[in-house]
Design a protein around this motif. Structure first.
Motif, short mmCIF file in Angstrom:
data_model
loop_
_atom_site.label_atom_id
_atom_site.label_comp_id
_atom_site.label_asym_id
_atom_site.label_seq_id
_atom_site.Cartn_x
_atom_site.Cartn_y
_atom_site.Cartn_z
N ALA A 1 11.11 18.40 5.80
CA ALA A 1 10.77 17.22 5.00
C ALA A 1 9.50 17.45 4.20
O ALA A 1 9.40 17.06 3.02
CB ALA A 1 10.62 16.00 5.89
N ARG A 2 8.49 18.09 4.82
CA ARG A 2 7.24 18.35 4.11
C ARG A 2 7.44 19.36 2.98
O ARG A 2 6.85 19.21 1.90
CB ARG A 2 6.18 18.85 5.10
N PHE B 1 10.06 11.02 8.96
CA PHE B 1 10.38 12.31 8.34
C PHE B 1 9.12 13.16 8.32
O PHE B 1 8.48 13.34 7.28
CB PHE B 1 10.92 12.11 6.91
N ASN B 2 8.76 13.67 9.44
CA ASN B 2 7.52 14.46 9.56
C ASN B 2 7.80 15.92 9.88
O ASN B 2 6.87 16.67 10.18
CB ASN B 2 6.63 13.87 10.67
N ASN C 1 0.82 -1.21 0.00
CA ASN C 1 0.00 0.00 0.00
C ASN C 1 0.86 1.25 0.00
O ASN C 1 0.50 2.27 -0.59
CB ASN C 1 -0.93 -0.01 1.22
N LYS C 2 1.99 1.19 0.66
CA LYS C 2 2.90 2.34 0.68
C LYS C 2 3.45 2.66 -0.70
O LYS C 2 3.84 3.79 -0.97
CB LYS C 2 4.06 2.06 1.64
N MET D 1 7.28 6.81 3.49
CA MET D 1 7.22 7.39 4.83
C MET D 1 5.94 8.19 5.08
O MET D 1 5.65 8.56 6.21
CB MET D 1 8.44 8.29 5.07
N GLY D 2 5.18 8.47 4.01
CA GLY D 2 3.95 9.23 4.17
C GLY D 2 4.20 10.65 4.64
O GLY D 2 3.49 11.16 5.52
#
Length: 688
Positions: A484-485, A479-480, A224-225, A541-542
């Motif tokens: 990172a974003r 990585f939030n 799914n990732k 990593m979403g």
């Protein structure tokens, strides 16, 4: 401190001045206004082909070279304009024409025989020389007669190979129809007691393959990732088709070549002309999926003993669909239409496919430079397979402790080898889609581009990214953060900007220094590779959920599965459309988009039956032959469900980890695994 600051400012000003002078020098070439440009003989011309042959005429496609006495102003202007930009300008010292000899040159035939090779050469020489001299004051010599057509030779005669290929295609269709009809008669009891031969037949059931194609995304968190990869495949495939569609114009015979030359200064065209680097996206994805699948299956990881099966699995899945396309290109493609340029573009493809078909099926065609026209896009199939073999050898034969060192050395070699091509052959910094290169498809800069040893770095980059990512996942690294974003949102724009980097080498009369060309050739692929690797990390990593949701749109799951079929089919349309032109084409961005959209839609439409009857059928058949049949366990066995699950995992380890990942298309049968897992879950519920 103040002195250092002053020196720093002076140094900065000096750097800016040097860059400004450098850019001015690079722009020192000249362009002609339309009035001056029209003084030159038109590069392309086509007489009316159908009318010529209607009256039993002879139609020839030729090359005419221009010359003049020293001091001729027009010839001087032609030479200066051609030399002022070897990247953006055509060579105007020769012309390509389609001439109705019996009409345009009837005054020069006399008692000569138009069916004689020597006589037709004399007729065309005299006709071209006098016509061009009267209008432009230049001398002309017909240096090449590509072919001459008459009403009798307009269409090739069918031979034995044509009928053999037709019989094979008919057999494939018949087997698919029979399998589908038989499948519709089966019920649950019959399905549970099928013989091995019937199971082989049902691999060709279009109904079953359709279910695999439209099956919902895998519920496995690991898979799914990776759903966003299907979006990347689709987008990269669209870009790939756009670059190849452009050949319809750039191969010549347009009525406004000046507009085409000027298009090199427009950003929306520059993205297309520098688009060859898009294949590095597929190399990164291939290396990433290979290692990520291997690392994610620790309990059932394939060993060295499984390598032969992995290689056979890859070959058996890639070769048959490619063989079908090459067979059609070598035979029945040439009967789809006719035209003045049909034999120039389509017959060349047919000839090369008949001569070099074996090199494609052995995946070595990228090293045969004489094979220029047969399914040219499959150089990537060969390069990806060659790099894949190196990758699995590195993974299985090199001990984990030494793997970092060995991969680093191979990576370094992959950067040095392209530099050596530049050093020894004095090539450009990268493959440039120059007008002359596209006009003849004969350019030494093309060869380093297609060699696998020059494309290994991005594949290794994908492998290293997967290895590090899996370790980060096990360690709970996330990585939030804000940086990172932000970087995640910038990745797509950065990748688009990478397609503009080649503009630096669209020089005019300036030759980039050797050391810069060497450095660029060895590193420029990574400019797109690193953002692509970052996108994969962000995806798994979403980091950005909004972007992930867009990329996971279910329709991309289907288009992602069709990537390999689209890859094989789309390029066939380029020579067919270019060869069917009866008049000069008008080059314009809107026309290009019309062709692009039309070919994309038509390719995807045709890719569905091709996938159902060829690609998916071969995939299921290879799986059935290479993976042992799952034993039927009694529901009374307390470990019934567990054993089924463990067997599925064990049986699928070769399938999953030895997956064929070509052109971004992971050809392992994840959909079938989904159905098996679903069946196990349902059986578990019944047992409980």
């Amino acid at each position: 401190m103040n002195t250092n600051l002053i020196h720093s400012r002076r140094s900065l000003k000096m750097i800016k001045l040097i860059l400004l002078l450098f850019l001015l020098k690079k722009c020192s070439g000249f362009d002609l206004d339309d009035v001056e440009y029209e003084k030159m003989p038109p590069l392309f011309a086509l007489d009316d082909y159908d009318r010529c042959l209607l009256y039993n005429g002879t139609y020839c496609v030729i090359r005419t070279d221009l010359s003049a006495e020293p001091g001729n102003e027009l010839m001087t202007m032609i030479k200066n304009y051609t030399k002022s930009s070897r990247v953006k300008h055509y060579d105007h010292s020769y012309l390509n024409k389609g001439i109705c000899v019996t009409s345009t040159c009837r005054d020069y035939i006399g008692d000569k025989d138009v069916n004689s090779q020597s006589d037709i050469q004399d007729i065309l020489d005299a006709c071209e020389n006098q016509t061009i001299y009267d209008k432009y004051g230049l001398q002309a010599k017909v240096t090449k007669i590509f072919y001459c057509d008459t009403a009798e030779t307009k269409v090739d005669k069918k031979d034995l190979l044509d009928w053999i290929v037709l019989g094979v295609i008919a057999l494939i269709v018949f087997i698919n129809v029979a399998a589908t009809m038989y499948d519709s008669t089966l019920d649950e009891k019959k399905v549970a007691n099928l013989s091995f031969g019937i199971k082989m037949l049902l691999c060709f059931s279009m109904a079953r393959n359709w279910k695999y194609l439209v099956a919902p995304p895998n519920e496995d968190p690991k898979m799914n990732k990776l759903q966003g990869i299907d979006f990347v495949r689709t987008a990269a495939s669209f870009m790939m088709v756009l670059g190849h569609v452009n050949w319809i114009y750039t191969m010549g015979f347009v009525d406004n070549p000046h507009d085409f030359e000027r298009s090199y200064n427009l950003m929306h065209f520059q993205v297309i002309y520098n688009g060859m680097i898009v294949v590095q996206i597929f190399f990164v994805i291939s290396g990433f999926l290979l290692v990520y699948n291997l690392e994610s299956s620790e309990k059932n990881r394939p060993s060295v003993k499984d390598m032969p099966k992995i290689i056979i699995n890859r070959f058996c899945r890639l070769a048959p669909p490619m063989a079908v396309v090459i067979a059609l290109n070598a035979t029945w493609a040439r009967f789809l239409s006719t035209g003045p340029l049909w034999k120039l573009y389509v017959s060349s493809m047919v000839h090369d496919c008949r001569k070099w078909w074996w090199s494609h099926l052995l995946f070595v065609n990228n090293y045969l430079i004489e094979n220029k026209y047969c399914t040219v896009q499959t150089w990537h199939t060969a390069a990806d397979t060659q790099v894949f073999l190196v990758a699995i050898l590195l993974y299985f034969l090199v001990k984990p402790r030494a793997r970092t060192l060995v991969v680093g050395l191979v990576f370094l070699i992959g950067m040095i080898l392209p530099m050596l091509h530049i050093y020894f052959q004095d090539l450009d910094a990268q493959m440039l889609k120059t007008p002359e290169m596209l006009r003849s498809l004969d350019d030494p800069n093309r060869y380093p581009y297609v060699f696998s040893h020059n494309n290994i770095c991005c594949y290794l980059l994908g492998m290293v990214t997967a290895y590090k990512l899996y370790r980060w996942e096990k360690q709970g690294v996330t990585f939030n953060g804000k940086i990172a974003r932000i970087w995640s949102k910038m990745l797509v724009p950065v990748m688009i900007l990478c397609f503009l980097t080649g503009n630096f080498f669209h020089e005019e009369d300036y030759r980039t220094p050797l050391w810069i060309r060497m450095l660029w050739q060895g590193t420029h692929r990574l400019f797109l590779g690193f953002p692509m690797a970052s996108l994969l990390v962000s995806m798994v990593m979403g980091v950005d959920n909004l972007i992930q949701d867009i990329m996971k749109w279910p329709v991309f799951k289907i288009t992602g599965k069709l990537t390999y079929s689209v890859f094989l089919l789309h390029e066939t349309f380029t020579p067919l459309i270019a060869g069917s032109k009866s008049n000069l084409e008008h080059f314009a961005y809107f026309n290009l988009l019309i062709y692009q959209c039309g070919i994309v839609v038509l390719t995807y439409i045709l890719s569905v039956p091709f996938y159902l009857m060829v690609e998916a059928s071969v995939t299921q058949l290879v799986r059935l032959l290479l993976v042992k049949e799952r034993p039927v366990l009694s529901p009374a066995d307390p470990d019934h469900t567990k054993k089924n699950v463990e067997y599925n995992r064990k049986a699928d380890k070769i399938e999953e980890n030895g997956s064929i990942i070509l052109n971004g298309n992971e050809l392992n049968d994840n959909v079938l695994n989904e159905l098996l897992d679903k069946a196990v879950r349902e059986e578990t519920k019944k047992t409980s």
